[in-house]
Structures are given as C-alpha cells and as structure tokens.
Motif scaffolding. Structure first.
Motif, PDB file in Angstrom:
ATOM      1  N   VAL A 142       8.891  89.172  12.935  1.00 36.30           N
ATOM      2  CA  VAL A 142       7.969  90.173  12.460  1.00 36.30           C
ATOM      3  C   VAL A 142       7.708  90.960  13.879  1.00 36.30           C
ATOM      4  N   LYS A 143       7.569  90.946  14.620  1.00 40.24           N
ATOM      5  CA  LYS A 143       7.546  91.593  15.749  1.00 40.24           C
ATOM      6  C   LYS A 143       8.127  92.378  16.845  1.00 40.24           C
ATOM      7  N   THR A 144       9.850  91.827  16.498  1.00 39.05           N
ATOM      8  CA  THR A 144      11.130  91.846  16.487  1.00 39.05           C
ATOM      9  C   THR A 144      11.091  93.322  15.738  1.00 39.05           C
ATOM     10  N   ILE A 145      11.093  93.171  14.127  1.00 34.84           N
ATOM     11  CA  ILE A 145      11.117  94.073  13.124  1.00 34.84           C
ATOM     12  C   ILE A 145      10.194  95.257  13.760  1.00 34.84           C
ATOM     13  N   LYS A 146       9.259  95.102  13.604  1.00 35.66           N
ATOM     14  CA  LYS A 146       8.470  96.536  14.121  1.00 35.66           C
ATOM     15  C   LYS A 146       8.431  96.285  15.755  1.00 35.66           C
ATOM     16  N   GLU A 147       9.657  96.094  16.779  1.00 33.63           N
ATOM     17  CA  GLU A 147       9.490  97.030  17.406  1.00 33.63           C
ATOM     18  C   GLU A 147      11.325  97.933  17.443  1.00 33.63           C
ATOM     19  N   TYR A 148      11.914  97.121  16.370  1.00 32.64           N
ATOM     20  CA  TYR A 148      13.445  97.475  16.426  1.00 32.64           C
ATOM     21  C   TYR A 148      12.537  98.522  15.319  1.00 32.64           C
ATOM     22  N   THR A 149      11.815  99.267  14.317  1.00 32.56           N
ATOM     23  CA  THR A 149      11.780  99.441  13.304  1.00 32.56           C
ATOM     24  C   THR A 149      11.170 101.082  14.220  1.00 32.56           C
ATOM     25  N   ARG A 150      10.009 101.087  14.979  1.00 32.43           N
ATOM     26  CA  ARG A 150       9.479 102.295  16.002  1.00 32.43           C
ATOM     27  C   ARG A 150      10.184 103.058  16.688  1.00 32.43           C
ATOM     28  N   LYS A 151      11.501 101.403  17.836  1.00 36.74           N
ATOM     29  CA  LYS A 151      12.762 102.171  18.852  1.00 36.74           C
ATOM     30  C   LYS A 151      13.585 103.479  17.541  1.00 36.74           C
ATOM     31  N   ILE A 152      13.782 102.770  16.301  1.00 35.85           N
ATOM     32  CA  ILE A 152      14.686 103.214  15.597  1.00 35.85           C
ATOM     33  C   ILE A 152      13.710 104.942  15.171  1.00 35.85           C
TER      34      ILE A 152
END
Length: 263
Positions: free
Chosen positions: A192-202
C-alpha cells in the motif's frame, strides 16, 4: 447551463464559440474529452488543469515506459503492433499468455487474453481501425495477480493519494467491470505504501494538475504499474465518500487557481 450534445470536436467548439469561457476542464468526462483535448487546444481553447501534452504522454506507451524506467518503477513487459507479423514477434519475445487491446478505447473494449500465435493472428486480422497512430497494445499477462488502483489529487508539484483500492476480481477483468474495496483487505502495508509512493512520484513527474487515476497489479509481492489516467476516474465519488474528502471540488480549485488565485 447544461447542453445535451454529442461529445465531438464540432459540437464542443460550437458551444465554446457561443459561451466564450475563460477555459475548459476536460478531466470529468472519462476518456472521450481527453481524446478531444489536443484538438480543442489547437482550436484556441484553453485547457485548464493537466496539459494535453501530458495526456498524450500517459497514452503513449513508449514515452510512458521511458518515464517509468527513469523513476525505476516496474511495468509488465509490453510492445505495440500494427501488423500480424509484428504482433506474433512481440508476443514471442514476451511469452504467452499476453493481454491484447486497442489503444485509445473506452471501457476495455476489444481487450483479450491471447494464448498462442494462431489466436494472435485471428485477433489482429479481426482488429478494426489499427493504424501506426493507433496500434494494438500487447502486455505480459500477470498470472494470478491482484489488481488495485489509486486516485490522486495534484497541483503540478505535489500530489496527495487518499486511498488505495483493492479489486475483488483478479487482474485481467477490466476495472469498469470489477468491484473494489476500501480499505484493502489483502494488500500488505508495505505494498500500500509502495503504491501511494509510486502514484505520488508519477503525478509529480508528469506535472498533473487536478485528478489522476493509477492502475496497478501485484504479482509475487511485486507492484507493477499498468497505466496512468490523468483524469477523474469512476472511483472518485467512492473515494470522496469513504475518505470524507471532496476530490472533485479540490481538483477544480487547483485547476482554476491560475484564473481565480483562490485555493
């Protein structure tokens, strides 16, 4: 005012000429207005929020993949084809089964899982309107993967991700035909943390202004990006209610900030 007119370039431009608005928001009508955004801009219409060039970047698989490589975010192996020969060659490199679908379509139309060269040949011969501008997209099919998605609000430099949704159906069922749950029951806290981080980065790398929806799949505890949609998705009302945050209202303020100066 509410106009009951087809969402075509001609009809939208005639309303634009009549109303003469300061700008137009293309993020709240699904994929159709996004497909119109570049042509509207060419006709002098000011598109508020995410720029049409960014919309094209999200649609262009090569450009998008290059951006994911730069951000070191994994995507399933993929390719694009306009002929039977190209499709068979790409599928051979990726390895069957593969997911095939036309580019620029709505609601997952024409999406299929293909298991061999014969089925791929049949699919390509039956595909209508395939051109170099609108190729067939071929992706590695993630076996027994869990699909999930995230909605984000971004002001062009900072992004906020209110929730990660877990799809009940496995990856391969189109998000428009699937059910999702918030909060997730089976995605690990780490993912969940990874998905949030990827989404923010993109969102921040693309300079999204307004809303963005990201589709992901998790296979063997690894998160893969499937696609980015720089617009409101069908899940925005659900996330808004569950998280008690009016995403459409906030996104509109961010998109109109340059006109009003209000946040």
């Amino acid at each position: 005012k509410l106009y009951f007119e087809p969402l075509t370039l001609e009809d939208v431009l005639s309303i634009y000429e009549k109303e003469k608005p300061l700008g137009v928001i293309a993020q709240f009508g699904g994929q159709t207005p996004l497909n119109l955004a570049a042509d509207l801009e060419k006709n002098g219409v000011r598109i508020l929020g995410t720029a049409p060039s960014v919309i094209d970047l999200a649609e262009d698989r090569d450009q998008f993949r290059a951006m994911m490589d730069k951000l070191e975010i994994p995507m399933p192996e993929a390719g694009m084809a306009t002929t039977v020969e190209e499709a068979v060659e790409i599928a051979g490199k990726i390895g069957y089964p593969v997911m095939v679908r036309p580019s620029y379509v709505l609601g997952g139309r024409g999406m299929e899982v293909v298991h061999d060269d014969e089925a791929m040949t049949f699919y390509m011969r039956a595909a209508v309107g395939v051109t170099p501008d609108r190729p067939i997209l071929i992706d590695r099919f993630l076996n027994h993967a869990m699909e999930c998605e995230a909605d984000a609000i971004s002001d062009g430099t900072h992004a906020f991700v209110p929730a990660v949704m877990e799809h009940i159906e496995l990856a391969g069922v189109h998000s428009g035909d699937s059910a999702c749950i918030i909060p997730s029951r089976h995605i690990s806290e780490k993912n969940v943390k990874t998905i949030k981080e990827y989404t923010r980065k993109i969102a921040e790398e693309m300079g999204v202004k307004g809303l963005m929806n990201m589709q992901y799949a998790i296979e063997n505890d690894k998160v893969y990006v499937l696609e980015a949609n720089p617009r409101a998705s069908r899940t925005v009302p659900l996330v808004s209610k569950v998280c008690n945050i009016n995403m459409a209202n906030i996104a509109t303020k961010l998109m109109t900030y340059e006109l009003t100066g209000e946040r």
